[in-house]
Design an enzyme around this catalytic site. Sequence first.
Site: not given
Length: 390
Positions: A268, A325
């Site tokens: 991320h 996710d």
Amino acid sequence: AGLWTYDPGFMATAPVESKITYIDGEKGELLHRGYAIDELASNAEYLEVCYALLYGDLPNAEQKQAFYERVSNHMAVHDQLRKFFEGFRRDAHPMAIMVGVVGALSAFYHNHLDISDPKHRDNTAVDLIAKVPTLAAMSYKYSIGEPFMYPRKDFSYAENFLYMMFATPGEPDYKVDPVLVKAMDKIFTLHADHEQNASTSTVRLAGSTGANPYACIAAGIVALWGPSHGGANEAVLEMLDEIGSVDKVEEFMEKVKRKEVKLMGFGHRVYRNFDPRAKVMKETCDEVLGALGINDPKLELAMKLEQIALNDPYFVERKLYPNVDFYSGIILKAIGIPTSMFTVIFALARTVGWISHWTEMHSEAFKIGRPRQRYTGETHRKFVPLNERK
Ligand code: CMC
């Protein structure tokens, strides 16, 4: 050079001030309007989170009731919109359909929409939160050739979505399993907003020109679709399918380290220690599979990948952790959602974030978003007439 700095990927650029969402990437902290994401996901319903994102505070009982009624009253879409679907091939990706039909809402709400009026902006926000689940379910129904289902006033938000996805007109007493409703609602909450990510920045940029907000949300859906962003949830399941079994995990990880493939659902831009949403997602995954008595071998596979990644210096050095996710696909699969709908569900849930940012921008003075570039092309050269060009 001018006043600007060269900053590819906006690694060091904050083009806005915002009061909506706070992220501390080092601590793995995510707050919406000051409320911690894990507390929201465990204790609040998604529509309460929507209310907080839009209006700044969680609603009291009366505000909650009024907001739920407003959303419920706007879930149905114009009958003419149904015809848009027929223009798509049945095998079109549902995200492609969403780009089209959400964009098409702008054709229904434009002539009388005054975005300088706060009331109009508020109606638009509520309308989008209400209609996107209906359109999302319709895009699925269209792909499997089943008739569209109308939303029901007696159902909650997540319940309505699952009902419109899975019920058929021949089942007037169709009941949605409360375990699935709760899981769906939590998944919505975990995706509700994430400050200036690529899709939200796209909505802000499009909105900064004064464009129609429904069309701006369609722009957000486009940006979300890619596998580096919202498309990752679909890509994770495809990756787990491709790996196939636990004994193939190590071999796959070697491919990742050779940079032949990316480990989807990992990494991320902002989180450098862990993604707090992933933690809740993992717990939800265990809960849902447990409650449904599902023993999905993909969960075991995912856990093995995670375990290797968390201990392997390659991933540790690069501070790569599972993101929101990584586990969401396994839950969605358990709920019965087909893989091609995963990113649509992300879009559905993120609509509130997009429209909250759009609303915030329009509630204050703002400038058109207009980045600069570092030019690396030809310098000035002499014009060559056509017959002299080589
Ligand atoms: N698998 C393997 N290596 C990775 C991964 C990954 N998923 N992500 C980053 N790296 C490596 C990358 O190769 C680079 O290595 P090196 O320094 O040797 O060149 C290093 O880690 C830094 O990566 P980066 O690409 O500079 O990081 P970024 O901040 O530009 O990208 C990201 C962030 C999310 C796009 C990226 O981590 C990624 O592609 N992850 C997989 C897709 C994914 O799961 N996306 C969902 C994000 S969370 C939900 C959402 O916001 O939509």
